[in-house]
Design a protein around this motif. Structure first.
Motif, PDB file in Angstrom:
ATOM      1  N   ARG A   4       0.853  -1.176   0.000  1.00  0.00           N
ATOM      2  CA  ARG A   4       0.000   0.000   0.000  1.00  0.00           C
ATOM      3  C   ARG A   4       0.893   1.232   0.000  1.00  0.00           C
ATOM      4  O   ARG A   4       1.788   1.365   0.820  1.00  0.00           O
ATOM      5  N   CYS A   5       0.625   2.125  -0.930  1.00  0.00           N
ATOM      6  CA  CYS A   5       1.409   3.347  -1.047  1.00  0.00           C
ATOM      7  C   CYS A   5       1.086   4.291   0.110  1.00  0.00           C
ATOM      8  O   CYS A   5      -0.071   4.548   0.397  1.00  0.00           O
ATOM      9  N   ASN A   6       2.142   4.803   0.761  1.00  0.00           N
ATOM     10  CA  ASN A   6       1.949   5.730   1.887  1.00  0.00           C
ATOM     11  C   ASN A   6       1.470   7.092   1.421  1.00  0.00           C
ATOM     12  O   ASN A   6       0.990   7.879   2.201  1.00  0.00           O
ATOM     13  N   PHE A   7       1.690   7.372   0.160  1.00  0.00           N
ATOM     14  CA  PHE A   7       1.421   8.715  -0.340  1.00  0.00           C
ATOM     15  C   PHE A   7      -0.002   8.867  -0.857  1.00  0.00           C
ATOM     16  O   PHE A   7      -0.689   9.821  -0.527  1.00  0.00           O
ATOM     17  N   CYS A   8      -0.431   7.926  -1.680  1.00  0.00           N
ATOM     18  CA  CYS A   8      -1.761   8.065  -2.283  1.00  0.00           C
ATOM     19  C   CYS A   8      -2.732   6.979  -1.838  1.00  0.00           C
ATOM     20  O   CYS A   8      -3.899   7.023  -2.177  1.00  0.00           O
ATOM     21  N   GLY A   9      -2.242   5.995  -1.078  1.00  0.00           N
ATOM     22  CA  GLY A   9      -3.131   4.956  -0.582  1.00  0.00           C
ATOM     23  C   GLY A   9      -3.439   3.857  -1.581  1.00  0.00           C
ATOM     24  O   GLY A   9      -4.198   2.937  -1.304  1.00  0.00           O
ATOM     25  N   HIS A  10      -2.827   3.944  -2.759  1.00  0.00           N
ATOM     26  CA  HIS A  10      -3.051   2.946  -3.796  1.00  0.00           C
ATOM     27  C   HIS A  10      -2.414   1.614  -3.400  1.00  0.00           C
ATOM     28  O   HIS A  10      -1.290   1.574  -2.915  1.00  0.00           O
ATOM     29  N   SER A  11      -3.151   0.514  -3.607  1.00  0.00           N
ATOM     30  CA  SER A  11      -2.578  -0.804  -3.351  1.00  0.00           C
ATOM     31  C   SER A  11      -2.169  -1.434  -4.656  1.00  0.00           C
ATOM     32  O   SER A  11      -2.923  -1.395  -5.619  1.00  0.00           O
ATOM     33  N   GLU A  37       8.451   1.529  -6.778  1.00  0.00           N
ATOM     34  CA  GLU A  37       7.740   2.691  -7.304  1.00  0.00           C
ATOM     35  C   GLU A  37       6.238   2.422  -7.307  1.00  0.00           C
ATOM     36  O   GLU A  37       5.793   1.397  -7.812  1.00  0.00           O
ATOM     37  N   CYS A  38       5.487   3.357  -6.766  1.00  0.00           N
ATOM     38  CA  CYS A  38       4.035   3.210  -6.762  1.00  0.00           C
ATOM     39  C   CYS A  38       3.525   3.259  -8.193  1.00  0.00           C
ATOM     40  O   CYS A  38       3.897   4.136  -8.971  1.00  0.00           O
ATOM     41  N   ALA A  39       2.645   2.313  -8.502  1.00  0.00           N
ATOM     42  CA  ALA A  39       2.124   2.235  -9.869  1.00  0.00           C
ATOM     43  C   ALA A  39       1.196   3.405 -10.179  1.00  0.00           C
ATOM     44  O   ALA A  39       0.953   3.725 -11.338  1.00  0.00           O
ATOM     45  N   ASN A  40       0.685   4.034  -9.175  1.00  0.00           N
ATOM     46  CA  ASN A  40      -0.281   5.120  -9.370  1.00  0.00           C
ATOM     47  C   ASN A  40       0.374   6.503  -9.358  1.00  0.00           C
ATOM     48  O   ASN A  40       0.244   7.252 -10.323  1.00  0.00           O
ATOM     49  N   CYS A  41       1.091   6.837  -8.276  1.00  0.00           N
ATOM     50  CA  CYS A  41       1.637   8.195  -8.165  1.00  0.00           C
ATOM     51  C   CYS A  41       3.130   8.249  -8.472  1.00  0.00           C
ATOM     52  O   CYS A  41       3.717   9.317  -8.475  1.00  0.00           O
ATOM     53  N   ARG A  42       3.742   7.091  -8.678  1.00  0.00           N
ATOM     54  CA  ARG A  42       5.159   7.018  -9.048  1.00  0.00           C
ATOM     55  C   ARG A  42       6.102   7.489  -7.954  1.00  0.00           C
ATOM     56  O   ARG A  42       7.275   7.735  -8.212  1.00  0.00           O
TER      57      ARG A  42
END
Ligand SMILES: [Zn+2]
Length: 66
Positions: A4-11, A37-42
């Motif tokens: 889970r991304c800490n920045f945007c919450g994307h899993s 790297e987060c797949a959503n916010c990078r």
């Protein structure tokens, strides 16, 4: 495994292939976490190596007791 991304919450999920490469590299550099790297916010999300090791096909030495 799911991260889970800490920045945007994307899993998103990380493949075992990725972990199989990233975990030994992190251990070699004595890093306690792997940057993914987060797949959503990078942005760069840190995932603890120990957490990844639980999902690895080969168990970590400290878990070899089982
Ligand atoms: Zn994100």
């Amino acid at each position: 495994m799911n991260v889970r991304c800490n920045f945007c919450g994307h899993s998103f999920s990380i493949s075992r292939e990725f972990m199989a490469e990233a975990v030994p590299q992190a251990l070699e550099k004595k890093q306690k976490s792997v940057v993914v790297e987060c797949a959503n916010c990078r942005k760069q999300v840190k995932v603890p190596v120990r957490q990844m090791q639980r999902y690895m096909p080969r168990s970590a030495p400290e878990e070899a007791a089982e």
